[in-house]
Design an enzyme around this catalytic site. Structure first.
Site, PDB file in Angstrom:
ATOM      1  N   ARG A 159      47.763  38.810   7.354  1.00 41.19           N
ATOM      2  CA  ARG A 159      48.185  38.849   8.726  1.00 41.19           C
ATOM      3  C   ARG A 159      49.287  38.886   9.009  1.00 41.19           C
ATOM      4  O   ARG A 159      49.971  39.478   9.919  1.00 41.19           O
ATOM      5  CB  ARG A 159      46.985  37.772   9.321  1.00 41.19           C
ATOM      6  CG  ARG A 159      46.797  37.963  10.897  1.00 41.19           C
ATOM      7  CD  ARG A 159      45.630  37.058  11.278  1.00 41.19           C
ATOM      8  NE  ARG A 159      44.383  37.984  10.887  1.00 41.19           N
ATOM      9  CZ  ARG A 159      43.320  37.400  10.113  1.00 41.19           C
ATOM     10  NH1 ARG A 159      43.575  36.237   9.533  1.00 41.19           N
ATOM     11  NH2 ARG A 159      42.610  38.097   9.808  1.00 41.19           N
ATOM     12  N   TYR A 199      36.392  34.502   3.621  1.00 39.64           N
ATOM     13  CA  TYR A 199      36.472  34.430   2.207  1.00 39.64           C
ATOM     14  C   TYR A 199      37.649  33.461   1.689  1.00 39.64           C
ATOM     15  O   TYR A 199      37.804  33.710   0.694  1.00 39.64           O
ATOM     16  CB  TYR A 199      36.438  35.761   1.598  1.00 39.64           C
ATOM     17  CG  TYR A 199      35.234  36.615   2.205  1.00 39.64           C
ATOM     18  CD1 TYR A 199      34.067  36.749   1.547  1.00 39.64           C
ATOM     19  CD2 TYR A 199      35.356  37.306   3.685  1.00 39.64           C
ATOM     20  CE1 TYR A 199      32.947  37.622   2.084  1.00 39.64           C
ATOM     21  CE2 TYR A 199      34.364  38.115   3.819  1.00 39.64           C
ATOM     22  CZ  TYR A 199      33.045  38.061   3.210  1.00 39.64           C
ATOM     23  OH  TYR A 199      32.055  38.934   3.692  1.00 39.64           O
ATOM     24  N   HIS A 256      39.615  31.508  14.472  1.00 41.56           N
ATOM     25  CA  HIS A 256      40.360  31.130  13.548  1.00 41.56           C
ATOM     26  C   HIS A 256      41.692  32.275  13.503  1.00 41.56           C
ATOM     27  O   HIS A 256      42.624  31.992  13.525  1.00 41.56           O
ATOM     28  CB  HIS A 256      39.707  31.242  11.936  1.00 41.56           C
ATOM     29  CG  HIS A 256      38.770  30.332  11.999  1.00 41.56           C
ATOM     30  ND1 HIS A 256      38.923  29.084  11.325  1.00 41.56           N
ATOM     31  CD2 HIS A 256      37.303  30.451  11.976  1.00 41.56           C
ATOM     32  CE1 HIS A 256      37.778  28.457  11.370  1.00 41.56           C
ATOM     33  NE2 HIS A 256      36.673  29.229  11.689  1.00 41.56           N
ATOM     34  N   ASP A 258      41.763  44.167  12.780  1.00 35.51           N
ATOM     35  CA  ASP A 258      40.439  44.277  12.228  1.00 35.51           C
ATOM     36  C   ASP A 258      40.935  44.110  10.471  1.00 35.51           C
ATOM     37  O   ASP A 258      42.056  44.581  10.246  1.00 35.51           O
ATOM     38  CB  ASP A 258      39.896  45.635  12.470  1.00 35.51           C
ATOM     39  CG  ASP A 258      38.505  45.766  11.976  1.00 35.51           C
ATOM     40  OD1 ASP A 258      37.406  45.143  12.466  1.00 35.51           O
ATOM     41  OD2 ASP A 258      38.264  46.350  10.826  1.00 35.51           O
ATOM     42  N   SER A 259      40.098  43.145   9.950  1.00 36.70           N
ATOM     43  CA  SER A 259      40.648  42.580   8.775  1.00 36.70           C
ATOM     44  C   SER A 259      39.167  42.679   7.896  1.00 36.70           C
ATOM     45  O   SER A 259      38.302  42.400   8.047  1.00 36.70           O
ATOM     46  CB  SER A 259      41.478  41.581   8.679  1.00 36.70           C
ATOM     47  OG  SER A 259      40.706  40.693   9.753  1.00 36.70           O
TER      48      SER A 259
HETATM   49  P1  ITT Z   1      36.794  40.033  16.214  1.00 33.22           P
HETATM   50  O1  ITT Z   1      36.294  41.338  15.904  1.00 33.22           O
HETATM   51  O2  ITT Z   1      36.384  39.539  17.271  1.00 33.22           O
HETATM   52  O3  ITT Z   1      38.510  40.014  15.921  1.00 33.22           O
HETATM   53  P2  ITT Z   1      35.749  39.142  13.522  1.00 33.22           P
HETATM   54  O4  ITT Z   1      35.688  38.004  12.619  1.00 33.22           O
HETATM   55  O5  ITT Z   1      34.333  40.127  13.859  1.00 33.22           O
HETATM   56  O6  ITT Z   1      36.241  38.962  14.754  1.00 33.22           O
HETATM   57  P3  ITT Z   1      36.606  41.511  12.097  1.00 33.22           P
HETATM   58  O7  ITT Z   1      35.633  42.284  12.405  1.00 33.22           O
HETATM   59  O8  ITT Z   1      38.083  41.967  11.876  1.00 33.22           O
HETATM   60  O9  ITT Z   1      36.716  40.153  12.702  1.00 33.22           O
HETATM   61  O10 ITT Z   1      36.106  40.963  10.680  1.00 33.22           O
HETATM   62  C1  ITT Z   1      36.828  39.915   9.874  1.00 33.22           C
HETATM   63  C2  ITT Z   1      36.011  39.319   8.880  1.00 33.22           C
HETATM   64  O11 ITT Z   1      36.803  39.658   7.434  1.00 33.22           O
HETATM   65  C3  ITT Z   1      36.021  37.647   8.955  1.00 33.22           C
HETATM   66  O12 ITT Z   1      34.985  37.298   9.570  1.00 33.22           O
HETATM   67  C4  ITT Z   1      36.117  37.265   7.660  1.00 33.22           C
HETATM   68  O13 ITT Z   1      34.943  37.301   6.929  1.00 33.22           O
HETATM   69  C5  ITT Z   1      36.971  38.290   6.900  1.00 33.22           C
HETATM   70  N1  ITT Z   1      38.455  37.968   6.848  1.00 33.22           N
HETATM   71  C6  ITT Z   1      39.355  38.483   7.807  1.00 33.22           C
HETATM   72  N2  ITT Z   1      40.610  38.194   7.435  1.00 33.22           N
HETATM   73  C7  ITT Z   1      40.338  37.041   6.735  1.00 33.22           C
HETATM   74  C8  ITT Z   1      41.274  35.858   6.530  1.00 33.22           C
HETATM   75  O14 ITT Z   1      42.432  35.503   6.743  1.00 33.22           O
HETATM   76  N3  ITT Z   1      40.719  34.906   5.576  1.00 33.22           N
HETATM   77  C9  ITT Z   1      39.194  34.912   5.388  1.00 33.22           C
HETATM   78  N4  ITT Z   1      38.395  36.011   5.664  1.00 33.22           N
HETATM   79  C10 ITT Z   1      38.923  36.967   6.508  1.00 33.22           C
END
Ligand code: ITT
Length: 198
Positions: A182, A155, A11, A70-71
């Site tokens: 983002r 979320y 995504h 990271d988000s």
């Molecule tokens: P990478 O580390 O490989 O990039 P990840 O999904 O593990 O993938 P993160 O550790 O940054 O990435 O975790 C981000 C989580 O935060 C993500 O799985 C969602 O649960 C939430 N999140 C982040 N951005 C979001 C968005 O735009 N909309 C909804 N949820 C989001």
């Protein structure tokens, strides 16, 4: 030139592809192009620390320019949870849907006033020589009492941005990409990306 999105989250990768389309000189790859690469553990205390780790590690290992994200979602009434554990909130292997259910449950007794939340996105651009730039974007809103909408990921179906009446999962991806955390972070990185040469 080529930049690797240091993410395996489909995504996120799609959102970056869409938002970076106007930069014609940049070709985007992602960790999906490097199936043998092992990302570092995400054990930092902040989004910024984790984004730094992801970027430096991938840039070193792949010897390429990388962009790491990271988000996550921060709920002040829950002392900042899910926070840096957003992806693993309901457990190491939890699905997005399990994480959302845990959040709804944790917030069940909270009235609207206490349901404020924000998404945070930290982006780090790095090459094998080191970190070039680090930026962050925040998107404030509140958490709904039940899921709404089917678009997006994570979320999105529980989050409604201030001054909007639709959740992030009820708006189209192209609208989300114009107003999200983002997007806000990426806008700050654009001038740097535009100056990168092969
Ligand atoms: P990478 O580390 O490989 O990039 P990840 O999904 O593990 O993938 P993160 O550790 O940054 O990435 O975790 C981000 C989580 O935060 C993500 O799985 C969602 O649960 C939430 N999140 C982040 N951005 C979001 C968005 O735009 N909309 C909804 N949820 C989001």
């Amino acid at each position: 030139m080529e930049i690797v999105i240091a993410s395996g989250n489909l995504h996120k990768i799609r959102e970056f592809r869409e938002m970076l389309k106007p930069l014609k000189s940049i070709d985007l790859l992602s960790l999906l192009n490097f199936p043998h690469y092992q990302p570092p553990p995400e054990d930092g205390k902040t989004f910024q620390e984790n984004a730094m780790r992801k970027a430096e590690h991938a840039a070193q290992a792949l010897q390429r320019w990388v962009l790491a994200d990271d988000s996550g979602l921060v709920v002040p009434s829950l002392n900042g949870d899910p926070g840096v554990n957003s992806r693993r909130y309901a457990g190491e292997e939890a699905t997005d849907s399990e994480n959302r259910l845990k959040l709804l449950e944790a917030m069940r007794a909270l009235k609207d006033l206490h349901r404020t939340a924000y998404f945070e996105c930290c982006l780090v651009l790095a090459s094998a020589q080191g970190v070039k730039k680090s930026v962050k974007g925040i998107c404030e809103g509140e958490i709904l009492h039940e899921e709404r909408g089917r678009n997006g990921f994570g979320y999105d179906s529980l989050f409604i941005k201030n001054e909007y009446d639709k959740s992030f999962a009820e708006i189209t991806e192209s609208i989300k990409n114009r107003i999200s955390h983002r997007h806000k972070a990426l806008v700050k990185l654009l001038p740097t990306l535009e100056t990168l040469q092969d």
